[in-house]
Design a protein around this motif. Structure first.
Motif, mmCIF file in Angstrom:
data_model
loop_
_atom_site.group_PDB
_atom_site.id
_atom_site.type_symbol
_atom_site.label_atom_id
_atom_site.label_comp_id
_atom_site.label_asym_id
_atom_site.label_seq_id
_atom_site.Cartn_x
_atom_site.Cartn_y
_atom_site.Cartn_z
ATOM 1 N N ILE A 69 0.843 -1.185 0.000
ATOM 2 C CA ILE A 69 0.000 0.000 0.000
ATOM 3 C C ILE A 69 0.883 1.241 0.000
ATOM 4 O O ILE A 69 1.656 1.477 0.913
ATOM 5 N N LYS A 70 0.761 2.040 -1.066
ATOM 6 C CA LYS A 70 1.588 3.235 -1.203
ATOM 7 C C LYS A 70 0.752 4.506 -1.321
ATOM 8 O O LYS A 70 1.294 5.577 -1.496
ATOM 9 N N THR A 71 -0.565 4.367 -1.263
ATOM 10 C CA THR A 71 -1.428 5.540 -1.377
ATOM 11 C C THR A 71 -2.354 5.628 -0.181
ATOM 12 O O THR A 71 -2.632 4.631 0.485
ATOM 13 N N VAL A 72 -2.843 6.817 0.069
ATOM 14 C CA VAL A 72 -3.797 7.044 1.143
ATOM 15 C C VAL A 72 -5.169 7.249 0.503
ATOM 16 O O VAL A 72 -5.330 8.110 -0.362
ATOM 17 N N PRO A 73 -6.167 6.446 0.882
ATOM 18 C CA PRO A 73 -7.486 6.607 0.272
ATOM 19 C C PRO A 73 -8.165 7.888 0.755
ATOM 20 O O PRO A 73 -7.975 8.322 1.880
#
Length: 123
Positions: A69-73
């Motif tokens: 996971i490399k992004t923030v929702p």
């Protein structure tokens, strides 16, 4: 009871026709719309709720690896809902806009008929 009647009619139609998959049974016809606005799938935040996505990924195991996971929702921001509300505020006197809030990639446009001669000039 209308929901139950709809399920019964869908089941009867599915059993009496040559529909190949469950996906075809729950895919609405877009023939009744005068215009269609196709959206890019990455711009639809609810794309994971679409029936097609659920059926295609039902056998895939869930991978909960935190290293990937490399992004923030972003929660609570529905770009399609916002786009439809902008279209409605700008062109609501000319047309009505419909979309599937559960992962639909198409916005259907129904032109509102005028009371005059029935002709509508756009553009």
């Amino acid at each position: 009871w209308p929901e139950l009647q709809r399920f019964v009619s869908l089941a009867t139609k599915h059993l009496s026709s040559d529909i190949k998959s469950c996906l075809e049974m729950f895919t609405p016809s877009l023939d009744c719309y005068e215009a269609l606005i196709h959206l890019k799938p990455l711009h639809v935040p609810t794309r994971h709720l679409a029936v097609k996505h659920i059926i295609e990924n039902k056998d895939r195991p869930m991978n909960n690896n935190d290293k990937e996971i490399k992004t923030v929702p972003i929660l609570g921001h529905d770009t399609v809902k916002r786009y439809v509300s902008i279209l409605t505020s700008c062109y609501g006197h000319l047309a009505k806009f419909y979309y599937d809030k559960y992962g639909g990639f198409v916005i259907g446009v129904k032109i509102i008929p005028r009371n005059g001669d029935g002709k509508l000039k756009i553009g």
